[in-house]
Design a protein around this motif. Structure first.
Motif, PDB file in Angstrom:
ATOM      1  N   THR A  58      38.569  33.209  42.307  1.00 32.32           N
ATOM      2  CA  THR A  58      39.046  34.476  41.773  1.00 32.32           C
ATOM      3  C   THR A  58      39.932  35.081  42.850  1.00 32.32           C
ATOM      4  O   THR A  58      39.616  34.975  44.047  1.00 32.32           O
ATOM      5  CB  THR A  58      37.905  35.431  41.384  1.00 32.32           C
ATOM      6  OG1 THR A  58      38.448  36.607  40.769  1.00 32.32           O
ATOM      7  CG2 THR A  58      37.059  35.850  42.579  1.00 32.32           C
ATOM      8  N   ASP A  60      42.359  38.249  44.502  1.00 27.98           N
ATOM      9  CA  ASP A  60      42.385  39.712  44.593  1.00 27.98           C
ATOM     10  C   ASP A  60      43.595  40.151  45.405  1.00 27.98           C
ATOM     11  O   ASP A  60      43.733  39.774  46.572  1.00 27.98           O
ATOM     12  CB  ASP A  60      41.091  40.199  45.261  1.00 27.98           C
ATOM     13  CG  ASP A  60      41.086  41.698  45.508  1.00 27.98           C
ATOM     14  OD1 ASP A  60      41.811  42.422  44.806  1.00 27.98           O
ATOM     15  OD2 ASP A  60      40.366  42.147  46.422  1.00 27.98           O
ATOM     16  N   SER A  96      40.617  39.455  40.257  1.00 28.13           N
ATOM     17  CA  SER A  96      39.779  40.621  40.514  1.00 28.13           C
ATOM     18  C   SER A  96      40.698  41.791  40.848  1.00 28.13           C
ATOM     19  O   SER A  96      41.682  41.614  41.576  1.00 28.13           O
ATOM     20  CB  SER A  96      38.830  40.362  41.688  1.00 28.13           C
ATOM     21  OG  SER A  96      37.918  39.321  41.387  1.00 28.13           O
ATOM     22  N   THR A 130      37.940  40.466  36.608  1.00 30.88           N
ATOM     23  CA  THR A 130      36.779  41.237  37.062  1.00 30.88           C
ATOM     24  C   THR A 130      37.240  42.527  37.709  1.00 30.88           C
ATOM     25  O   THR A 130      38.111  42.517  38.583  1.00 30.88           O
ATOM     26  CB  THR A 130      35.947  40.435  38.077  1.00 30.88           C
ATOM     27  OG1 THR A 130      35.421  39.268  37.436  1.00 30.88           O
ATOM     28  CG2 THR A 130      34.776  41.264  38.605  1.00 30.88           C
ATOM     29  N   ASP A 132      36.572  45.060  40.298  1.00 28.67           N
ATOM     30  CA  ASP A 132      35.772  45.206  41.510  1.00 28.67           C
ATOM     31  C   ASP A 132      35.134  46.594  41.564  1.00 28.67           C
ATOM     32  O   ASP A 132      35.722  47.574  41.089  1.00 28.67           O
ATOM     33  CB  ASP A 132      36.649  45.017  42.750  1.00 28.67           C
ATOM     34  CG  ASP A 132      36.843  43.561  43.118  1.00 28.67           C
ATOM     35  OD1 ASP A 132      36.005  42.735  42.718  1.00 28.67           O
ATOM     36  OD2 ASP A 132      37.834  43.242  43.800  1.00 28.67           O
ATOM     37  N   THR A 158      32.656  43.207  35.451  1.00 35.93           N
ATOM     38  CA  THR A 158      32.679  44.124  36.584  1.00 35.93           C
ATOM     39  C   THR A 158      31.594  43.732  37.578  1.00 35.93           C
ATOM     40  O   THR A 158      30.997  42.655  37.475  1.00 35.93           O
ATOM     41  CB  THR A 158      32.548  45.596  36.134  1.00 35.93           C
ATOM     42  OG1 THR A 158      32.855  46.460  37.236  1.00 35.93           O
ATOM     43  CG2 THR A 158      31.165  45.910  35.599  1.00 35.93           C
ATOM     44  N   VAL A 159      31.357  44.601  38.556  1.00 34.66           N
ATOM     45  CA  VAL A 159      30.492  44.291  39.694  1.00 34.66           C
ATOM     46  C   VAL A 159      29.407  45.357  39.820  1.00 34.66           C
ATOM     47  O   VAL A 159      29.686  46.549  39.660  1.00 34.66           O
ATOM     48  CB  VAL A 159      31.323  44.238  40.999  1.00 34.66           C
ATOM     49  CG1 VAL A 159      30.425  43.949  42.202  1.00 34.66           C
ATOM     50  CG2 VAL A 159      32.436  43.200  40.891  1.00 34.66           C
ATOM     51  N   ARG A 182      29.314  40.379  38.227  1.00 31.45           N
ATOM     52  CA  ARG A 182      29.170  39.855  39.583  1.00 31.45           C
ATOM     53  C   ARG A 182      28.161  40.751  40.305  1.00 31.45           C
ATOM     54  O   ARG A 182      28.339  41.968  40.385  1.00 31.45           O
ATOM     55  CB  ARG A 182      30.506  39.876  40.319  1.00 31.45           C
ATOM     56  CG  ARG A 182      30.426  39.392  41.773  1.00 31.45           C
ATOM     57  CD  ARG A 182      31.694  39.715  42.541  1.00 31.45           C
ATOM     58  NE  ARG A 182      32.853  39.071  41.952  1.00 31.45           N
ATOM     59  CZ  ARG A 182      34.096  39.550  42.044  1.00 31.45           C
ATOM     60  NH1 ARG A 182      34.336  40.694  42.676  1.00 31.45           N
ATOM     61  NH2 ARG A 182      35.101  38.910  41.494  1.00 31.45           N
ATOM     62  N   TYR A 273      36.269  33.646  46.373  1.00 29.35           N
ATOM     63  CA  TYR A 273      37.015  34.909  46.262  1.00 29.35           C
ATOM     64  C   TYR A 273      38.157  34.853  47.281  1.00 29.35           C
ATOM     65  O   TYR A 273      37.934  34.884  48.493  1.00 29.35           O
ATOM     66  CB  TYR A 273      36.052  36.053  46.560  1.00 29.35           C
ATOM     67  CG  TYR A 273      36.584  37.457  46.380  1.00 29.35           C
ATOM     68  CD1 TYR A 273      36.329  38.170  45.212  1.00 29.35           C
ATOM     69  CD2 TYR A 273      37.296  38.101  47.396  1.00 29.35           C
ATOM     70  CE1 TYR A 273      36.779  39.473  45.058  1.00 29.35           C
ATOM     71  CE2 TYR A 273      37.754  39.397  47.244  1.00 29.35           C
ATOM     72  CZ  TYR A 273      37.482  40.081  46.076  1.00 29.35           C
ATOM     73  OH  TYR A 273      37.921  41.375  45.928  1.00 29.35           O
TER      74      TYR A 273
END
Length: 305
Positions: A58, A60, A96, A130, A132, A158-159, A182, A273
């Motif tokens: 993923t 970011d 993300s 996703t 964060d 989401t996280v 996550r 990540y």
């Protein structure tokens, strides 16, 4: 000593002068060991290498706390470019995003519109996104936006952070949406009014969150470098006949690489990540704050040819 080290690096992470200097000098001082590149096009080769080793990713685009509407539009366009590149290059990658980079601190209608544009493009290309989680004061706003988007899009998750007291309640509140979550410990400095101050409590809460979410039957990304958490997840899944298709492990790029590869060999999905961008400083400092071992890892990288 560990608490002092954590607080020191978290303090540095918020220093605007150092952040400005970091942008000027690029990925120096060991950051290239944990950041894929200064832009996404230069990160593609890193992702391909990971994919070739059986690791999914993923990505970011680093940067947060944007206070300009025009800059949020620019960040949205960059995110769409990343999604299009993932599709074009046939990368095994998700994305993300941080809502503060898309206008969370400016206007909720703005960030919702930017996210809808991103998710529409991502849906077209089969890319999962996703959202964060950031610090506690932005937690409820982030979850409210996630809930709104989830009614329209299936390709968004989401996280949830285990150091917050509220997190198990949040998982229970979200379960009706069948969310892909996550689960992490959390990397921001928070008051004891809202977060567990002791590591054991944070670890115990993460285990309970993993149990809750897997028992609910919802997809779970266990994002941890902690062997105790990884082994707990494996054992819980095996004892409760939970399919490996229902969960994955996630770790940061450049951290515990051999462990990542070992998990792939054992038949588990392992997602890396991979952050990118020139606004790397805050992210880098929080990684150093998380584990004292990270400081030694980066120090070796700085002096290695």
């Amino acid at each position: 000593m560990e608490a002092l080290s954590r607080n020191f690096f978290l303090y540095l992470s918020k220093n605007k002068s150092l952040n400005k200097m970091a942008k000027r000098y690029g990925l120096k001082f060991g950051a290239s060991k944990v950041v894929g590149g200064i832009d996404f096009d230069r990160t593609v080769s890193v992702i391909k290498n990971l994919n070739n080793r059986g690791l999914c990713t993923t990505v970011d685009h680093l940067g947060e706390f944007v206070n300009s509407v025009d800059e949020t539009r620019e960040r949205t366009a960059q995110e769409i470019h990343t999604i299009q590149t993932i599709a074009k290059e046939k990368l095994d990658a998700q994305t993300s995003v941080k809502l503060t980079s898309l206008g969370l601190d400016i206007d909720h209608h703005l960030v919702f519109e930017n996210m809808r544009n991103i998710l529409t493009e991502a849906q077209k290309h089969g890319v999962f996104v996703t959202i964060d989680m950031e610090d506690e004061v932005r937690c409820q706003g982030t979850l409210d936006i996630f809930k709104g988007l989830k009614t329209e899009f299936d390709n968004v998750g989401t996280v949830i952070q285990s150091y917050l007291y509220r997190s198990r309640d949040d998982i229970n509140d979200l379960k009706k949406l069948l969310p892909n979550l996550r689960l992490v410990k959390g990397a921001y400095k928070e008051s004891a009014d809202v977060a567990y101050p002791d590591k054991k409590d944070v670890d115990d809460n993460l285990k309970q969150m993993i149990k809750d979410h897997l028992t609910n039957g919802n997809y779970t990304a266990v994002a941890s470098h902690d062997d105790q958490i990884i082994n707990f997840t494996k054992q819980f899944a095996e004892e409760n006949n939970i399919s490996r298709d229902l969960f994955e492990f996630q770790m940061l790029y450049g951290m515990r690489t051999q462990t990542q590869l070992d998990l792939v060999k054992q038949g588990y999905k392992m997602r890396v990540y991979v952050p990118y961008g020139n606004d790397w400083y805050g992210y880098f400092m929080r990684r150093l704050a998380e584990r004292p071992a990270n400081v030694a890892f980066v120090a070796k990288g700085m002096f290695r040819s």
